[in-house]
Design a protein around this motif. Sequence first.
Motif, short mmCIF file in Angstrom:
data_model
loop_
_atom_site.label_atom_id
_atom_site.label_comp_id
_atom_site.label_asym_id
_atom_site.label_seq_id
_atom_site.Cartn_x
_atom_site.Cartn_y
_atom_site.Cartn_z
N GLY A 158 13.12 -6.77 6.74
CA GLY A 158 14.36 -7.54 6.71
C GLY A 158 14.22 -8.74 5.79
O GLY A 158 13.78 -8.61 4.65
N ASP A 159 14.56 -9.95 6.31
CA ASP A 159 14.53 -11.13 5.45
C ASP A 159 13.12 -11.69 5.25
O ASP A 159 12.91 -12.57 4.41
N ALA A 160 12.15 -11.23 6.04
CA ALA A 160 10.80 -11.79 5.93
C ALA A 160 10.11 -11.22 4.69
O ALA A 160 10.03 -10.00 4.53
N PRO A 161 9.61 -12.08 3.79
CA PRO A 161 8.94 -11.56 2.59
C PRO A 161 7.65 -10.81 2.93
O PRO A 161 7.00 -11.10 3.93
N VAL A 162 7.31 -9.86 2.06
CA VAL A 162 6.09 -9.07 2.25
C VAL A 162 5.15 -9.34 1.08
O VAL A 162 5.56 -9.24 -0.09
N ALA A 163 3.89 -9.69 1.39
CA ALA A 163 2.87 -9.84 0.35
C ALA A 163 2.02 -8.58 0.35
O ALA A 163 1.65 -8.07 1.41
N GLU A 164 1.71 -8.07 -0.84
CA GLU A 164 0.90 -6.85 -0.95
C GLU A 164 -0.57 -7.27 -1.02
O GLU A 164 -0.94 -8.10 -1.85
N PHE A 165 -1.39 -6.70 -0.12
CA PHE A 165 -2.81 -7.08 0.03
C PHE A 165 -3.76 -5.89 -0.21
O PHE A 165 -4.87 -5.88 0.30
N GLY A 166 -3.34 -4.86 -0.96
CA GLY A 166 -4.06 -3.58 -0.89
C GLY A 166 -5.20 -3.34 -1.84
O GLY A 166 -5.89 -2.32 -1.72
N LEU A 167 -5.42 -4.24 -2.81
CA LEU A 167 -6.37 -3.91 -3.90
C LEU A 167 -7.72 -3.41 -3.40
O LEU A 167 -8.27 -2.44 -3.91
N ARG A 168 -8.27 -4.07 -2.38
CA ARG A 168 -9.62 -3.70 -1.93
C ARG A 168 -9.72 -2.28 -1.40
O ARG A 168 -10.80 -1.71 -1.31
N THR A 191 1.70 -10.39 -4.72
CA THR A 191 0.51 -9.57 -4.52
C THR A 191 -0.70 -10.50 -4.45
O THR A 191 -0.67 -11.60 -5.02
N SER A 192 -1.76 -10.03 -3.79
CA SER A 192 -3.01 -10.80 -3.80
C SER A 192 -3.83 -10.48 -5.05
O SER A 192 -4.85 -11.12 -5.30
N ASN A 193 -3.37 -9.50 -5.84
CA ASN A 193 -4.12 -8.97 -6.99
C ASN A 193 -3.90 -9.87 -8.22
O ASN A 193 -2.84 -9.84 -8.85
N VAL A 194 -4.93 -10.63 -8.53
CA VAL A 194 -4.78 -11.67 -9.56
C VAL A 194 -4.61 -11.06 -10.95
O VAL A 194 -3.80 -11.54 -11.76
N LEU A 195 -5.36 -9.98 -11.25
CA LEU A 195 -5.22 -9.36 -12.57
C LEU A 195 -3.81 -8.79 -12.75
O LEU A 195 -3.21 -8.90 -13.82
N ALA A 196 -3.26 -8.22 -11.68
CA ALA A 196 -1.87 -7.70 -11.76
C ALA A 196 -0.91 -8.85 -12.02
O ALA A 196 0.05 -8.72 -12.78
N GLY A 197 -1.18 -10.00 -11.38
CA GLY A 197 -0.33 -11.17 -11.61
C GLY A 197 -0.34 -11.56 -13.08
O GLY A 197 0.70 -11.81 -13.68
N LYS A 198 -1.54 -11.58 -13.66
CA LYS A 198 -1.66 -11.99 -15.07
C LYS A 198 -1.03 -10.95 -16.00
O LYS A 198 -0.26 -11.27 -16.89
N PRO A 203 4.35 -12.63 -9.02
CA PRO A 203 3.78 -13.74 -8.25
C PRO A 203 2.54 -13.32 -7.46
O PRO A 203 2.47 -12.19 -6.95
N VAL A 204 1.56 -14.23 -7.38
CA VAL A 204 0.36 -13.98 -6.57
C VAL A 204 0.37 -14.93 -5.38
O VAL A 204 0.91 -16.03 -5.45
N SER A 205 -0.21 -14.48 -4.28
CA SER A 205 -0.27 -15.34 -3.09
C SER A 205 -1.45 -14.92 -2.23
O SER A 205 -2.00 -13.82 -2.42
N GLY A 206 -1.84 -15.78 -1.28
CA GLY A 206 -2.92 -15.40 -0.40
C GLY A 206 -3.24 -16.45 0.64
O GLY A 206 -2.73 -17.58 0.58
N THR A 207 -4.08 -16.08 1.59
CA THR A 207 -4.49 -17.00 2.67
C THR A 207 -6.00 -17.21 2.55
O THR A 207 -6.48 -17.57 1.50
N HIS A 208 -6.78 -17.00 3.60
CA HIS A 208 -8.23 -16.98 3.47
C HIS A 208 -8.79 -15.91 4.41
O HIS A 208 -8.07 -15.36 5.25
N ALA A 209 -10.10 -15.63 4.25
CA ALA A 209 -10.73 -14.52 4.98
C ALA A 209 -11.43 -15.00 6.25
O ALA A 209 -11.67 -16.20 6.43
N HIS A 210 -11.81 -14.05 7.10
CA HIS A 210 -12.60 -14.38 8.29
C HIS A 210 -13.94 -15.00 7.89
O HIS A 210 -14.47 -15.87 8.59
#
Length: 489
Positions: A158-168, A191-198, A203-210
């Motif tokens: 719906g209205d909530a944006p989705v970030a793609e995290f699949g590269l790994r 996407t979290s994929n920096v090369l794809a962003g470039k 747009p690229v985005s991300g959080t942090h890992a465990h």
Amino acid sequence: MNSGESYEYALLTDLYQLTMAQGYWESGKTDDMACFHMYFRENPFKGGFAIACGMAQLAEMVETFSFSDDDIEYLASLPAPGTGMLFDPAFLEYVRALELDVDIDAVHEGTVVFAGEPLVRVMGPIMHCQLLETALLNCVNFQTLIATKAARVCLAAGDAPVAEFGLRRAQGAGGGLWASRAAVVGGCASTSNVLAGKLYGIPVSGTHAHSWVMSFSSELEAFRAYAKAMPENCVLLVDTYDVKQGIENAVTVGLEMRERGDRLAGIRIDSGDLAWLSKMARARLDEAGLSDCGIVLSNDLDEYTIQSLRDQGASVTSYGVGTKLATAYDQPTLGGVYKLSATKNAGEAVWRDRIKITEQAAKLTVPGVLDVRRYYHEDGRLAGDMVFDANHGVSERELIVDPSDSLRRKVLSGKRFETLLAPLARSGKAVLEAGDRDAMSARERAFAQVATLDESQKRMLNPHSYPVGLECGLFERRNNLVVQLRGFE
Ligand SMILES: Nc1ncnc2c1ncn2[C@@H]1O[C@H](COP(=O)(O)OP(=O)(O)OP(=O)(O)O)[C@@H](O)[C@H]1O
Ligand SMILES: O=P(O)(O)OC[C@H]1O[C@H](OP(=O)(O)OP(=O)(O)O)[C@H](O)[C@@H]1O
Ligand SMILES: O=C(O)c1cccnc1
């Protein structure tokens, strides 16, 4: 693939395309013309539609297509199963100088498309058309599949944006790059994929890992350090040890950030019962006065779990979706095909119909030089798609016939329509404008186009099938051709 910026497309093919090319050359058929269409036979994911993608890379493929000296040397080294070499040196010299001379027409990226209609049409010397086939299918099949998956995930969100995290977990570097681009075309916000962003300007985005949390002696210390390092982009992962305690620590850091004039952008929950935990988190964040702190949910999500989370009233600001999106987990291929539909040999003035006959009605090909007319209802919703022969035009009745069930017919006359195939290459030169190669423009088109679908065509379970049919004159021509070829006349 070289550094990831461009591909060496000429050899990105199946060997048989090159052995046939030598055959055409040997048989004096280098000037024989052909028309091929790329289409798929079933909408992916048992869905009601697909989102076309991959045309920008197809244009790049045409632009960069040539056999380098290195390529020729490699081909010259290939042994035949007998004692000789596979390729004739004179043929390889011909190939070295070969300049692609095809006209390509394709739907724009982001267009809603359906089973049974051409997405791409390639016309030119048959040898050239076939040298493009494999790479074209590789590129359009995969990207269309992922863009469609993304559109479904985003519809569910719906209205909530989705970030793609699949590269790994994607299928290699190339698969990961194209998956990230296609995911954004299909509707993902980033996407979290920096090369794809470039490479693709997405747009690229991300959080942090465990591991970030685990590398400190306490979760609170880890959160404080991240807030300091990333005050403008601080999303804290709260489930490394205990979600409830993680939320408390995030609240502590969120309030400290506020004191400093910063803002805790969000928390991420990546395990457990995401609906229940997100509601609990929302209540606690609001109670602490952190109602501007978002909640990101991740962990093996797809369109079905997202739909279920929404049905359960999960409190969510955005989703992170990886494996199941980037790998099209439940259907790993689109199955698009590239079929010969007409030929024009040297010296002939008109195109000659070609058809592949099979017992399965769905696999019978469509002859001619095809295009698609898309008809609209007055309110802007899609009414039906007509596959027609561009050289024969459309009969006044504007009637479409479902080729797999001739009783299903629809009259479309009087309705507004547009033609879907647009020039992508002329005489081997890509003519796709920069704006038509841009992933973000394609994303806007996909949003606008999905909005023209009826709700019944968008639902996940047993969607209503959208009318796609052959123009009635084309349908009859095809039937006559089958009768003729089978020798019934
Ligand atoms: N409320 C919910 N409704 C439906 N599916 C959910 C809900 N919460 C989580 N899921 C989904 O359930 C699956 C994971 O659950 P499971 O509890 O097996 O693993 P986990 O929480 O990741 O555990 P682990 O601690 O091993 O990481 C994921 O696909 C997740 O998206
Ligand atoms: O679940 P997906 O849809 O594939 O989304 C991507 C996943 O990748 C990360 O996990 P991973 O265990 O790889 O790394 P982490 O240790 O940072 O959680 C992340 O936390 C997500 O769970
Ligand atoms: O940025 C994130 O949170 C992220 C990136 C890749 C995979 N999982 C999560």
